[in-house]
Design a protein around this motif. Structure first.
Motif, PDB file in Angstrom:
ATOM      1  N   ARG A  46       0.502  -1.209  -0.088  1.00 55.82           N
ATOM      2  CA  ARG A  46      -0.165  -0.288  -0.040  1.00 55.82           C
ATOM      3  C   ARG A  46       1.263   1.115   0.260  1.00 55.82           C
ATOM      4  O   ARG A  46       1.002   2.112  -0.965  1.00 55.82           O
ATOM      5  N   LEU A  47       1.845   1.670   1.094  1.00 54.46           N
ATOM      6  CA  LEU A  47       2.681   2.601   0.939  1.00 54.46           C
ATOM      7  C   LEU A  47       3.345   2.683  -0.217  1.00 54.46           C
ATOM      8  O   LEU A  47       4.290   3.603  -0.790  1.00 54.46           O
ATOM      9  N   ALA A  48       3.907   1.339  -1.214  1.00 54.86           N
ATOM     10  CA  ALA A  48       4.636   1.793  -1.740  1.00 54.86           C
ATOM     11  C   ALA A  48       4.373   2.303  -3.266  1.00 54.86           C
ATOM     12  O   ALA A  48       4.480   2.883  -4.172  1.00 54.86           O
ATOM     13  N   LEU A  49       2.200   1.528  -3.294  1.00 54.93           N
ATOM     14  CA  LEU A  49       1.988   2.376  -4.394  1.00 54.93           C
ATOM     15  C   LEU A  49       1.632   3.626  -4.168  1.00 54.93           C
ATOM     16  O   LEU A  49       1.771   4.308  -5.063  1.00 54.93           O
ATOM     17  N   ILE A  50       1.504   4.445  -2.615  1.00 49.95           N
ATOM     18  CA  ILE A  50       1.508   6.134  -2.378  1.00 49.95           C
ATOM     19  C   ILE A  50       2.490   6.149  -2.872  1.00 49.95           C
ATOM     20  O   ILE A  50       2.637   7.738  -3.537  1.00 49.95           O
ATOM     21  N   THR A  51       3.606   5.929  -3.232  1.00 48.22           N
ATOM     22  CA  THR A  51       5.099   6.843  -3.268  1.00 48.22           C
ATOM     23  C   THR A  51       4.892   6.884  -4.285  1.00 48.22           C
ATOM     24  O   THR A  51       5.859   7.783  -5.355  1.00 48.22           O
ATOM     25  N   SER A  52       4.398   5.516  -5.332  1.00 46.88           N
ATOM     26  CA  SER A  52       4.860   5.228  -6.754  1.00 46.88           C
ATOM     27  C   SER A  52       4.227   6.629  -7.671  1.00 46.88           C
ATOM     28  O   SER A  52       4.552   7.107  -8.056  1.00 46.88           O
ATOM     29  N   VAL A  53       2.892   6.740  -6.772  1.00 48.81           N
ATOM     30  CA  VAL A  53       1.453   7.648  -7.422  1.00 48.81           C
ATOM     31  C   VAL A  53       2.297   8.940  -7.048  1.00 48.81           C
ATOM     32  O   VAL A  53       2.332  10.666  -8.091  1.00 48.81           O
ATOM     33  N   GLY A  54       3.444   9.734  -5.611  1.00 44.15           N
ATOM     34  CA  GLY A  54       4.163  10.352  -5.437  1.00 44.15           C
ATOM     35  C   GLY A  54       4.944  10.693  -6.817  1.00 44.15           C
ATOM     36  O   GLY A  54       5.161  12.114  -7.027  1.00 44.15           O
ATOM     37  N   VAL A  55       5.481   9.533  -7.110  1.00 43.73           N
ATOM     38  CA  VAL A  55       6.596   9.892  -8.081  1.00 43.73           C
ATOM     39  C   VAL A  55       6.443  10.514  -9.570  1.00 43.73           C
ATOM     40  O   VAL A  55       7.087  11.127  -9.674  1.00 43.73           O
ATOM     41  N   GLY A  56       5.301   9.817  -9.830  1.00 46.22           N
ATOM     42  CA  GLY A  56       3.997   9.932 -11.596  1.00 46.22           C
ATOM     43  C   GLY A  56       3.793  11.354 -11.023  1.00 46.22           C
ATOM     44  O   GLY A  56       4.142  12.491 -12.087  1.00 46.22           O
ATOM     45  N   VAL A  57       2.912  11.917  -9.922  1.00 43.04           N
ATOM     46  CA  VAL A  57       3.014  13.232  -9.694  1.00 43.04           C
ATOM     47  C   VAL A  57       3.702  14.399  -9.542  1.00 43.04           C
ATOM     48  O   VAL A  57       3.923  15.295  -9.984  1.00 43.04           O
TER      49      VAL A  57
END
Length: 213
Positions: free
Chosen positions: A43-54
């Protein structure tokens, strides 16, 4: 909109092709997502990934505003950005390299529960890692100077940027799902803190590479 697609599809396909090569290359973004996938779970890895994209939208913003030209024409300003990025990578790398062994935890679940970070912090780490990445700056300066025509409307350029943000998020979300799988995390096991230290060292080496030619 259909007219835009018809007129600028060559630009788009060129950008998309170059982006695939760039995003697949190991760098700070990959190191952070890998670290969070193993350490904190899916879950936190996915949130981090979205942060990278944004975080890509930071580069899109200054490119559209013309600040990219200023950065390109002023080596000292680019060097300052590199120093700030290096300091940030060193900070999170140093924090990781100080990871301690869990006291009485031997299950794979301990990797996600021994240290807890908030969703906001996970997102901001991903966002800042990409937003401050000088390699991403060089990528966008090159794309908007070489591939994208000066006559391309800002609306189309914004569309390119949104695509790159979405594609980057999806790529790292895909990696997060794979890297946070039970098999991978079970392989790491209770020695996850050693993995954390190794990834911290990688981030510190990346920081050093930004300030030493």
């Amino acid at each position: 909109m259909f007219e835009y697609v018809e007129n600028y599809w060559v630009e788009f396909l060129t950008i998309a092709s170059v982006h695939i090569l760039a995003v697949a290359s190991p760098g700070p973004d990959f190191a952070v997502v890998l670290k969070h996938s193993i350490r904190y779970g899916r879950r936190l890895a996915l949130i981090t990934s979205v942060g990278v994209g944004v975080g890509i939208l930071v580069h899109v913003a200054y490119s559209l505003l013309g600040i990219g030209l200023l950065i390109k024409a002023n080596p000292d300003l680019f060097k300052l950005i590199s120093y700030v990025a290096a300091a940030y990578l060193f900070y999170i790398g140093f924090g990781a390299i100080r990871s301690k062994a869990p006291s009485n935890q031997t299950t794979t679940d301990s990797l996600a529960t021994s240290v807890v970070i908030s969703d906001k912090k996970a997102f901001m780490i991903g966002f800042l890692t990409n937003g401050l990445n000088p390699k991403a700056t060089l990528f966008f300066l090159s794309i908007f100077a070489v591939v994208v025509s000066a006559d391309t409307p800002n609306l189309v350029k914004l569309g390119y940027g949104l695509y790159l943000a979405l594609a980057t998020s999806l790529w790292f979300c895909f990696l997060s799902i794979i890297l946070s799988s039970d098999k991978v995390r079970a392989f790491i096991g209770a020695k996850g803190y050693w993995f954390d230290r190794v990834m911290g060292a990688v981030l510190i080496l990346l920081a050093i590479s930004l300030i030493i030619p």
